[in-house]
Design an enzyme around this catalytic site. Structure first.
Site, PDB file in Angstrom:
ATOM      1  CE  LYS A 217      -4.372 -10.450  -1.156  1.00 41.76           C
ATOM      2  NZ  LYS A 217      -4.074 -11.468  -0.149  1.00 41.76           N
TER       3      LYS A 217
ATOM      4  CG  LEU B 254      -3.381 -15.257  -3.448  1.00 42.82           C
ATOM      5  CD1 LEU B 254      -4.841 -15.003  -3.821  1.00 42.82           C
ATOM      6  CD2 LEU B 254      -2.954 -14.310  -2.340  1.00 42.82           C
TER       7      LEU B 254
ATOM      8  CD  GLU C 217      -2.857 -20.361  -0.434  1.00 40.05           C
ATOM      9  OE1 GLU C 217      -2.182 -19.360  -0.705  1.00 40.05           O
ATOM     10  OE2 GLU C 217      -4.095 -20.394  -0.602  1.00 40.05           O
TER      11      GLU C 217
ATOM     12  CE1 TYR D  74      -8.106 -10.918   0.765  1.00 43.92           C
ATOM     13  CE2 TYR D  74      -6.418  -9.484   1.671  1.00 43.92           C
ATOM     14  CZ  TYR D  74      -6.948 -10.746   1.505  1.00 43.92           C
ATOM     15  OH  TYR D  74      -6.315 -11.832   2.054  1.00 43.92           O
TER      16      TYR D  74
HETATM   17  N1  PDD Z   1      -2.049 -12.480   2.556  1.00 39.35           N
HETATM   18  N2  PDD Z   1      -1.785 -17.014   0.292  1.00 39.35           N
HETATM   19  C1  PDD Z   1      -2.802 -16.459   0.977  1.00 39.35           C
HETATM   20  C2  PDD Z   1      -3.976 -17.306   1.322  1.00 39.35           C
HETATM   21  C3  PDD Z   1      -2.732 -15.095   1.349  1.00 39.35           C
HETATM   22  O1  PDD Z   1      -3.748 -14.531   2.013  1.00 39.35           O
HETATM   23  C4  PDD Z   1      -1.582 -14.335   1.005  1.00 39.35           C
HETATM   24  C5  PDD Z   1      -1.465 -12.877   1.357  1.00 39.35           C
HETATM   25  C6  PDD Z   1      -0.545 -14.964   0.297  1.00 39.35           C
HETATM   26  C7  PDD Z   1       0.698 -14.215  -0.132  1.00 39.35           C
HETATM   27  O2  PDD Z   1       0.409 -13.295  -1.172  1.00 39.35           O
HETATM   28  P1  PDD Z   1       1.254 -11.954  -1.364  1.00 39.35           P
HETATM   29  O3  PDD Z   1       2.680 -12.346  -1.491  1.00 39.35           O
HETATM   30  O4  PDD Z   1       0.720 -11.378  -2.630  1.00 39.35           O
HETATM   31  O5  PDD Z   1       1.006 -11.090  -0.155  1.00 39.35           O
HETATM   32  C8  PDD Z   1      -0.684 -16.299  -0.046  1.00 39.35           C
HETATM   33  C9  PDD Z   1      -2.218 -11.066   2.792  1.00 39.35           C
HETATM   34  C10 PDD Z   1      -0.944 -10.347   3.031  1.00 39.35           C
HETATM   35  C11 PDD Z   1      -3.258 -10.847   3.881  1.00 39.35           C
HETATM   36  O6  PDD Z   1      -4.311 -11.456   3.768  1.00 39.35           O
HETATM   37  O7  PDD Z   1      -3.021 -10.066   4.792  1.00 39.35           O
END
Ligand code: PDD
Length: 285
Positions: free
Chosen positions: A152, A209, A185, A31
């Protein structure tokens, strides 16, 4: 609101998929969450290339090219604009391997991926002054997920359990460290820390991620002449940091003032955060 399902736009309440969808049975899919402000997407190229990498890693053929994905995104924004008049719209896209007739672990041949998208309201762009931003408090846990955190995946139970542990202890997120005490993270964000005016974030590998906000922030900080380095740091480094931040598509750069009950730095949003959010806002489109 209006959703996207397999090429069509429809009311979200009418979007239906089979319980035999492998996204439902196995969490077999990937996703993306893409933030948009007044019709403009942040980091679309990065989101699409991470999507491509994730689909390739799990051998699902990308159902759309970049231009078609952009059309799908625009379609959702346009269709939902009247529901979210403040113009801050997050777009979620989900590609699962598709619906099978039986439950069997191996990838089935010749099934069509299910593509789902919907729009939701996100917080407005962050204020540029420390006094106006709401800081986070977070928990700290050993990462008990899997060894492919760079994908992801829609299999988010590990992330959900870590996030819930933070909520259960009265805070808003959970930062994760590996079994060596190295920070990787958070359950739904990337992590940055500041020490002596230098900014640090863990380098990319299978433990985290490759966040798009993280990537844009790194480029923005370099452009603004801030000292920034991709470097591993420990739990102890985090507790001794001057500032800690979280980044994600829905949060941008969020300041953290408490980790695991311990105050970070002065306990207030720091001066580097202001520099960082200004650099990010100047660069993000
Ligand atoms: N979450 N690490 C994890 C485990 C994440 O699920 C996310 C994003 C990030 C940050 O990635 P980005 O900057 O590309 O949003 C890091 C999304 C927003 C979610 O699951 O809602």
């Amino acid at each position: 609101t209006i959703a996207f399902l397999n090429g069509e736009f429809m009311p979200l309440s009418e979007a239906k998929i089979s319980p035999m969808d492998r996204g439902f049975l196995f969490g077999d899919g990937i996703y993306e969450v893409i933030p948009t402000y007044h019709g403009k997407a942040v980091g679309m190229t990065g989101h699409l290339s991470r999507m491509r990498d994730g689909l390739a890693a799990i051998s699902i053929t990308n159902p759309y090219n970049a231009q078609q994905w952009q059309q799908n995104l625009n379609g959702l924004i346009d269709a939902n604009a009247s529901h979210f008049p403040n113009g801050n719209i997050g777009v979620y896209f989900h590609i699962s391997r598709g619906t099978d007739t039986k439950r069997y672990h191996a990838y089935p041949q010749n099934i069509t991926p299910t593509v789902f998208g919907f729009a939701f309201e996100i917080a407005p762009s962050q204020p540029l002054e420390a006094a106006n931003v709401k800081p986070f408090k977070v928990a700290l846990e050993e990462d008990k997920r899997w060894q492919r955190c760079h994908i992801k995946s829609t299999s988010l139970l590990g992330n959900v359990m870590h996030f819930q542990a933070g909520v259960d202890s009265g805070v808003q997120e959970t930062i994760l460290h590996n079994s060596d005490g190295i920070i990787t993270e958070a359950s739904s964000c990337n992590v940055f820390m500041v020490k002596d005016n230098a900014i640090f974030t863990p380098p990319l590998d299978n433990q985290l991620l490759p966040g798009i906000t993280r990537q844009i922030a790194l480029e923005a900080f370099k452009r603004a002449g801030l000292a920034v380095e991709e470097k591993w740091f420990t739990k102890e480094d985090l507790f001794n940091a001057d500032e800690v931040w979280l980044t994600s598509s829905s949060k941008e750069i969020a300041p953290v003032i408490e980790v695991d009950g311990k105050t970070i730095g002065s306990g207030e949003v720091g001066p580097m955060w202001e520099k960082a959010i200004k650099a990010y806002h100047n660069y993000k489109f």
